[in-house]
Scaffold this active site. Structure first.
Site, mmCIF file in Angstrom:
data_model
loop_
_atom_site.group_PDB
_atom_site.id
_atom_site.type_symbol
_atom_site.label_atom_id
_atom_site.label_comp_id
_atom_site.label_asym_id
_atom_site.label_seq_id
_atom_site.Cartn_x
_atom_site.Cartn_y
_atom_site.Cartn_z
ATOM 1 N N CYS A 9 5.300 -1.871 -1.965
ATOM 2 C CA CYS A 9 5.897 -2.032 -2.496
ATOM 3 C C CYS A 9 5.866 -2.255 -4.284
ATOM 4 C CB CYS A 9 6.692 -2.297 -1.582
ATOM 5 S SG CYS A 9 7.007 -1.489 -0.517
ATOM 6 N N GLY A 35 5.644 2.614 -4.678
ATOM 7 C CA GLY A 35 5.635 3.286 -3.817
ATOM 8 C C GLY A 35 6.818 5.145 -3.862
ATOM 9 N N ASN A 108 7.770 -7.202 -1.458
ATOM 10 C CA ASN A 108 7.104 -6.553 -1.301
ATOM 11 C C ASN A 108 5.815 -7.293 -1.154
ATOM 12 O OD1 ASN A 108 4.579 -5.312 -2.787
ATOM 13 N ND2 ASN A 108 4.239 -6.255 -4.491
ATOM 14 N N GLY A 109 4.918 -7.186 0.381
ATOM 15 C CA GLY A 109 4.313 -7.861 0.633
ATOM 16 C C GLY A 109 4.176 -7.994 2.423
ATOM 17 N N TYR A 247 -6.462 -0.701 -7.987
ATOM 18 C CA TYR A 247 -5.882 0.366 -7.878
ATOM 19 C C TYR A 247 -4.250 0.269 -7.961
ATOM 20 C CZ TYR A 247 -4.529 4.583 -4.828
ATOM 21 O OH TYR A 247 -3.877 5.425 -5.076
ATOM 22 N N SER A 288 -6.688 6.166 -11.652
ATOM 23 C CA SER A 288 -7.081 4.790 -11.943
ATOM 24 C C SER A 288 -9.099 4.426 -11.946
ATOM 25 C CB SER A 288 -6.159 3.993 -10.643
ATOM 26 O OG SER A 288 -6.857 4.631 -9.453
ATOM 27 N N ASP A 350 -15.477 6.112 -9.396
ATOM 28 C CA ASP A 350 -14.341 6.282 -8.349
ATOM 29 C C ASP A 350 -13.767 4.199 -8.665
ATOM 30 O OD1 ASP A 350 -12.348 6.860 -7.048
ATOM 31 O OD2 ASP A 350 -12.781 7.658 -5.817
ATOM 32 N N CYS A 387 -7.013 -4.774 5.270
ATOM 33 C CA CYS A 387 -5.441 -5.560 5.074
ATOM 34 C C CYS A 387 -4.468 -6.114 5.783
ATOM 35 C CB CYS A 387 -5.243 -5.422 3.755
ATOM 36 S SG CYS A 387 -4.315 -6.672 3.154
ATOM 37 N N CYS A 437 -7.456 -12.862 -4.001
ATOM 38 C CA CYS A 437 -8.025 -12.370 -3.149
ATOM 39 C C CYS A 437 -8.937 -11.696 -2.483
ATOM 40 C CB CYS A 437 -6.445 -12.430 -1.428
ATOM 41 S SG CYS A 437 -7.108 -11.393 -0.653
ATOM 42 N N CYS A 440 -10.915 -7.983 2.303
ATOM 43 C CA CYS A 440 -11.090 -6.870 2.632
ATOM 44 C C CYS A 440 -12.247 -6.671 2.498
ATOM 45 C CB CYS A 440 -9.739 -5.706 1.658
ATOM 46 S SG CYS A 440 -9.289 -5.522 0.370
HETATM 47 S S1 SF4 Z 1 -7.405 -8.078 -1.665
HETATM 48 FE FE1 SF4 Z 1 -7.728 -6.779 0.316
HETATM 49 S S2 SF4 Z 1 -7.122 -8.415 1.274
HETATM 50 FE FE2 SF4 Z 1 -6.284 -8.877 0.109
HETATM 51 S S3 SF4 Z 1 -4.186 -8.243 -0.191
HETATM 52 FE FE3 SF4 Z 1 -5.638 -6.834 -1.136
HETATM 53 S S4 SF4 Z 1 -5.630 -5.096 -0.285
HETATM 54 FE FE4 SF4 Z 1 -5.468 -7.223 0.724
#
Ligand code: SF4
Length: 454
Positions: A9, A35, A108-109, A247, A288, A350, A387, A437, A440
């Site tokens: 969001c 969003g 957001n989250g 993205y 993107s 992509d 995620c 992070c 994913c």
């Molecule tokens: S990097 Fe991947 S797992 Fe980490 S918050 Fe972003 S989408 Fe989620």
């Protein structure tokens, strides 16, 4: 495992402004890409007043509705929801009318221990009006005593996962970030002194506010005439969501002192170094992947062409809530330009492959338009794990890179070759980030509650 509540969001807040609601409306426009299914604004005029609805910012707010929102401070929210989490009840901000004062919350989250907290709160008598995890904060706040900052410190300690909150009370505007800084939240200021909080700097630019700084992991700010800052925990570390770079964020936004376009362009250059191929033309999937395509083209010397045209009036495929809508979205949103690709060896850039639907359709589309060879290059590593922090990368069973090895995936896409940027390459592109992070891609979840069985 069920993954019911996933959302990405945009949040915005402003205080000490004569045009708080109008500027929030503009800010939400700048954050619309985060969003597209719901929008809301709460404004402070002694008490708090709310207007919200389902749809794009423009659909929800007409001139008459906006004119009802006068006041000196406001917060706003744009929302993406999953199929199970849509509807007006889940559109934010949430407004809590407590005995002491009104409190509005936009989030957001994703709170990963939401179910457990909800159960505890319900057993203690709390009634929830929505299926959103955001409402939990309101209930936690109502159970603590002291100043708002003291109540926030006490409440946020219970929450695990990702959050960037903007909160408006009758006294001040507040911002709060989770201990990992997973979701971005920036602070800015207008020429007239008004302070602004926003998910992205592009909203600051749009309203003419100057960027001051990013909020830190675990930080709470209270803003009235001045900014007061504290932390709800000492146990913090930086782990900004890497997908923000890849993205989600707009290319003109700045994350952790990195311009998003520049990071994406660098991913393209690194992709060329890691996976070069002889070709006649580089084509980026709009919008993107355009930056990464320009990086690949610059580094390789292969011309960058607009071989795919986007119909701007169709929503983003990735953030449509159901499979049917997503598939319909792919068919409607892109066209291949035959005069550019016919008889050519094409490098298709992509940003990511999630379920594989979009990529396969694009490859097919380019083949039908006459491309001789199609070499797919992806500016993110393989998304092999779901995620849990608010981004709908789906369940692992739906992630095509979880199901297939790279050669099988290349054959499934019917591409001539396929390569993804390495995790090292991605880190190199976002090198000034204080920490990312990458769960994913590598399954290394930063919170303790998650284990994934291979
Ligand atoms: S990097 Fe991947 S797992 Fe980490 S918050 Fe972003 S989408 Fe989620």
């Amino acid at each position: 495992m069920a993954f019911e509540i996933h959302e990405e969001c945009g949040v915005f807040g402003i205080v000490n402004s004569k045009n708080a609601a109008q500027l929030t409306y503009y800010g939400l426009h700048a954050l619309q890409h985060r969003g597209e299914e719901g929008a809301g604004i709460v404004v402070r005029r002694h008490k708090l007043h709310i207007e919200k609805g389902v749809g794009l910012v423009n659909d929800v707010f007409n001139a008459e509705r906006l004119s009802r929102l006068t006041g000196s401070a406001a917060i706003g929210h744009v929302r993406y929801s999953t199929a199970g989490g849509g509807g007006i009840h889940n559109v934010q901000p949430f407004l809590f009318r407590t005995l002491k004062e009104d409190i509005a919350v936009a989030h957001n989250g994703n709170i990963i221990n939401a179910q457990q907290l909800k159960q505890t709160l319900e057993e203690a008598g709390a009634l929830f009006h929505s299926s959103s995890d955001t409402e939990i904060l309101g209930h936690l706040l109502s159970r603590h005593k002291g100043t708002m900052v003291e109540r926030l410190i006490a409440s946020l300690k219970y929450l695990d996962g990702a959050f960037a909150f903007v909160i408006l009370t009758e006294g001040a505007l507040y911002g709060a970030c989770d201990r990992y800084g997973l979701r971005p939240l920036v602070l800015g200021q207008m020429n007239d002194g008004a302070y602004v909080l926003s998910s992205e700097t592009c909203a600051l630019d749009l309203i003419g506010a100057k960027y001051i700084r990013d909020l830190n992991p675990g930080e709470i700010v209270r803003i009235d005439r001045e900014i007061h800052s504290c932390s709800y925990t000492k146990d913090t570390h930086h782990a900004m969501c890497a997908m923000e770079y890849i993205y989600f964020s707009r290319p003109d936004s700045v994350l952790e002192n990195n311009n998003v376009h520049s990071v994406r362009k660098l991913t393209g250059r690194i992709l060329w170094n890691e996976a070069p191929v002889e070709a006649d033309v580089v084509i980026g999937v709009p919008d993107s992947s355009i930056s990464a395509a320009s990086g690949y083209a610059e580094a390789s010397g292969i011309p960058n062409e607009m071989g795919l045209i986007k119909n701007k009036y169709v929503g983003r495929t990735f953030i449509q809530p159901t499979k049917e809508l997503r598939e319909q979205g792919v068919r409607m949103k892109l066209s291949a330009v035959s005069s550019i690709v016919k008889g050519k060896r094409v490098v298709l850039i992509d940003d990511s492959i999630v379920r594989g639907t979009t990529s396969k359709r694009i490859v097919t589309m380019l083949r039908h338009a006459g491309a001789k060879e199609i070499h797919v290059r992806i500016a993110s590593p393989m998304i092999r794990y779901p995620c849990f922090y608010g981004v709908d990368t789906s369940t692992k069973e739906e992630l095509i890179a979880h199901l297939m090895k790279i050669d099988d995936l290349r054959d499934y896409l019917e591409a001539d070759s396929l390569a993804f940027i390495s995790i090292t390459g991605l880190k190199q592109a976002a090198s000034t980030s204080q920490g990312l992070c990458l769960a994913c891609f590598n399954g290394d979840y930063i919170t303790n509650h998650i284990t994934i069985n291979e």
